[in-house]
Design a protein around this motif. Sequence first.
Motif, PDB file in Angstrom:
ATOM      1  N   THR A   1      36.331  10.680  -6.935  1.00 32.90           N
ATOM      2  CA  THR A   1      36.440  11.856  -7.801  1.00 32.90           C
ATOM      3  C   THR A   1      37.615  12.727  -7.374  1.00 32.90           C
ATOM      4  O   THR A   1      38.388  13.217  -8.212  1.00 32.90           O
ATOM      5  N   ARG A   2      37.774  12.938  -6.073  1.00 35.67           N
ATOM      6  CA  ARG A   2      38.908  13.721  -5.576  1.00 35.67           C
ATOM      7  C   ARG A   2      40.238  13.051  -5.944  1.00 35.67           C
ATOM      8  O   ARG A   2      41.205  13.726  -6.326  1.00 35.67           O
TER       9      ARG A   2
ATOM     10  N   PRO B   1      37.187   4.107 -12.336  1.00 36.35           N
ATOM     11  CA  PRO B   1      35.756   4.224 -12.658  1.00 36.35           C
ATOM     12  C   PRO B   1      34.957   3.027 -12.159  1.00 36.35           C
ATOM     13  O   PRO B   1      33.808   3.189 -11.716  1.00 36.35           O
TER      14      PRO B   1
ATOM     15  N   SER C   1      38.295  14.949 -19.769  1.00 39.93           N
ATOM     16  CA  SER C   1      38.103  15.590 -18.472  1.00 39.93           C
ATOM     17  C   SER C   1      39.239  15.173 -17.554  1.00 39.93           C
ATOM     18  O   SER C   1      39.880  14.145 -17.781  1.00 39.93           O
TER      19      SER C   1
ATOM     20  N   LYS D   1      34.292   3.416  -8.474  1.00 39.91           N
ATOM     21  CA  LYS D   1      33.227   4.392  -8.233  1.00 39.91           C
ATOM     22  C   LYS D   1      31.854   3.784  -8.519  1.00 39.91           C
ATOM     23  O   LYS D   1      30.896   3.967  -7.743  1.00 39.91           O
TER      24      LYS D   1
ATOM     25  N   THR E   1      45.323   7.954 -15.486  1.00 40.08           N
ATOM     26  CA  THR E   1      44.650   9.148 -14.975  1.00 40.08           C
ATOM     27  C   THR E   1      45.648  10.266 -14.712  1.00 40.08           C
ATOM     28  O   THR E   1      45.328  11.450 -14.871  1.00 40.08           O
TER      29      THR E   1
ATOM     30  N   PRO F   1      31.924   7.670  -3.332  1.00 43.29           N
ATOM     31  CA  PRO F   1      32.216   8.043  -4.716  1.00 43.29           C
ATOM     32  C   PRO F   1      32.881   9.411  -4.844  1.00 43.29           C
ATOM     33  O   PRO F   1      33.714   9.628  -5.733  1.00 43.29           O
ATOM     34  N   GLU F   2      32.527  10.350  -3.943  1.00 41.17           N
ATOM     35  CA  GLU F   2      33.134  11.675  -4.013  1.00 41.17           C
ATOM     36  C   GLU F   2      34.636  11.613  -3.755  1.00 41.17           C
ATOM     37  O   GLU F   2      35.412  12.376  -4.338  1.00 41.17           O
TER      38      GLU F   2
ATOM     39  N   GLN G   1      40.840  11.146  -8.506  1.00 41.96           N
ATOM     40  CA  GLN G   1      41.083  11.364  -9.937  1.00 41.96           C
ATOM     41  C   GLN G   1      41.566  12.786 -10.211  1.00 41.96           C
ATOM     42  O   GLN G   1      42.464  13.005 -11.032  1.00 41.96           O
ATOM     43  N   GLU G   2      40.999  13.754  -9.512  1.00 36.12           N
ATOM     44  CA  GLU G   2      41.413  15.145  -9.706  1.00 36.12           C
ATOM     45  C   GLU G   2      42.840  15.371  -9.220  1.00 36.12           C
ATOM     46  O   GLU G   2      43.631  16.061  -9.876  1.00 36.12           O
TER      47      GLU G   2
ATOM     48  N   GLN H   1      39.123  13.780 -14.770  1.00 33.26           N
ATOM     49  CA  GLN H   1      38.886  12.486 -14.118  1.00 33.26           C
ATOM     50  C   GLN H   1      39.090  11.307 -15.060  1.00 33.26           C
ATOM     51  O   GLN H   1      39.189  10.169 -14.614  1.00 33.26           O
TER      52      GLN H   1
END
Length: 888
Positions: A482-483, A725, A360, A728, A352, A478-479, A485-486, A362
């Motif tokens: 995502t953070r 993933p 993307s 998540k 990642t 899950p959010e 991964q970003e 993520q």
Amino acid sequence: MNQYVLYFPEIDRFSLPRVGGKGANLGELSHIPGIAVPPGFCVSTKAYTDFVSTGQDFAALLQSLAAVDPRSLEELKSAGERMRNYLLSLAIPAPIQQEIRAAWRQTGSDAAYAVRSSATAEDLPGASFAGQQDTFLNVKGEREVLDSVRRCWASLFTDRAIAYRRQNGFGHDQVQLSVVVQRMVFPEVSGIMFTADPVTGNRKIAAIDASFGLGEALVSGLVSADLYQVKADQLLKKQIARKTVAMTAKPEGGTARVAIAGPQQTAQALADPDILRLAGLGRSIEAHFGTAQDIEWCLAGRQFYILQSRPVTTLYPVPPVSDAQLHLFISIGHPQMMTDALKPLGISVLRTIVPAGKDSPQAESDLLQEAGGRLYLDLTPLLAYPRVRKVLPELLPVADELLGRSVQEFIGRPEFQAAPPPERKLDLALIQKAFPTAFGILKNILGHDQSRAIAELNRFSAGQLRANRDRLQAVSGPERITRIQEILASLLPVIAAKAIPYVGAAFLTYKLIETLSHRWLGDAAELRAISKSPPGNVTTEMGLALGDVADAVRSHPAVIEYLKQAADRTFWDGLKAVPGGAEVLPAFQDFFARYGMRGTGEIDLTRPRWREVPTSLVPSILSHIQSFQPGQHRHAFRAGKTEAELAAARLLNRLRETPAGFLKARRMKRLIETHRALIGAREHPKYFMVQNLDLIKQALLQEAAALVAGGVLEHPEDIFWLSLPEIKTAMETRRFDRSLIGVRREKFERDAKLSPPRAITSEGEIITVKPGAQAQPGALAGSPVSAGTVEGRARVILRLEEARMDKGDILVAPYTDPGWTPLFPLAAGLVTEVGGLMTHGSVVAREYGIPAVVGVDNATRRIRDGQRIRVDGTRGLVEILEPDPDPT
């Protein structure tokens, strides 16, 4: 229905518990169209268990085997002999004898047979166990077949089989034995075929050994064999051996070795058309099993018979590709000085982080592929650029010399030259992106004041860290993934944009100092000292800080004794409770507040941090106390700085005495000042990454605790066996198949035993090259990265937490990363198996002024702990000066 005998047509790959690995593979082979397998049957594992249960002493003898030391030949011999004699004395129960007799008659009572052992832990994907039990050939007659079956059962306890199971973690009570009874074929030629080259690993090359007579002589290593190699229906290689003997069947039963007549000794055993035909059969068998195979075969008349096929367990896994193009993969672990296997979460995090090769931010990058628990970078897209093909082999040795030479060797191959990747031109947008960095490097070299560069980099890193911490604390579930991964996807671009102009300038000025010194003076005598004790290196500062902890501890004997037996879980409470603990506690707390997120193999998020395993630093603290006087580490650092200043002054004075010396000295002075001001930034990108990985690990463990509370996972650390993933998805669905954790744990344990190659192709070929240094007889060659020569006692250290070193020892390790820095003040020299000119160990070695040679293949196995060795960091050679101190 028979309970003790199964015929080959009744057996397939799923029959392993009943007929063992060899029997299951033979049954499966008999179902492949076009493959001839001599008929036969298997005496099942139930027959073995019923046989051994007829005696009273088997369980006790089995238990005694568990206590055998596999390193003691006498113990092995004695225990194995007791068990074998016991089994050979037992009578085979009548029902078992009846079924064997019936099967023997149905298969052919007038035929000769091969009777082979087939264990349930044999011919497996993870361990072959080949050759551990006995085989009996040309067995004729009912009584002889029954006796051979009993001898096969007893051979489950040969000395070699007992030792092999112990070494591979198989309990003696976990393995059962079937016996294969197969009609003999009396061939003119026989041999072994690997459907992948067992030397290079190339999955496209079939390697065939062939000799006259029965193949058992070849399998046992009694005779020489021709070697043929086939790729894509083309005969690549024929190496004809002198075949002096052959094993043949005797008319009355059994086998004999016979001499081969003079002219036939050098005759080709297999004709060219037969070689190609056999290779084709091998591909069919490989396609059926889905993996490379080790095949025993023979040729009788015009018919090829397949006598056995097992998976090849010694090949390193191949990174996956989605096309037929030849790809080149290079290890990212070798330049990062971390070649250990990674858990799935560690792999997911690193994939990642890479910003390219994904749809993307993520997503996980397709440029990095997992193989054998390690990550490999697919160089094929880069090799499409002609300029990259030219420059890359010159740049890679900075990270790892052998890696650079491997890429150069691949690019220079005729097959690559004949069909290189479709050429690409550098994208204008890519050039525009790279221009600011290149301009920044040039500006730093040509600019004037770099004294504030490290402080500016520290402020920038601290600000980014605070921002990322706030982003992670603001969300959950899950959010938060995502953070994560970003943030991971942003780390490399963010730190690269800030640090590379500094680090790049530091590297280039080093090479310019070396190049110009040779050009203007004929040598670079001062180069070794100029890199000593530069300011601002976070890793060096960490080593000095640990020395301060040791100084705080040395005057408290009770604390020293406590540290020798401290445990991680009670470390802090135990420290407070001993006399002097309260006094040293602030020093420990300060160190762990600043550096507790570090550790060995720290690019793997799943590896323990020092904060989690504080006792891992105890050996370094105790060694420091033993080898240094109070404050000596700080004094040594200041002395190194003084030595660097004096070396710089000598170099400048020498230059002033040459033609146009004033201008040369002025130019060199600028390079030296820039190099020393900026080389400390070399460790900052990794430090920044590790700090952020620590934040992310803590956040993930918080989420793991929630999954445990919800019954999705059993333990918080189970999250290490999932990808981002998958984590998540588990949060969103509140479900996860826990059985996958066991499967992945077993894979990780297998992968951990593998030796990862530096470079591997999509065909599975491991590219091996020799170091650039020319080794003298008896010397080991590597890359010279820190000049000078030193002799001393080798300290071979595989794990930092087990380190025991005295001042003046030479550190020999697989690799060193920042976690190993505490050992450098003790070391008089450094030898590692991986590394390049600018990797961690090399830079720190130059800072401390100790000779270093890196990239020495298998150094930790070829050098024994305690041996006296000489390290020549100028020529890249390591000499062993005395025999192994403990040859046992």
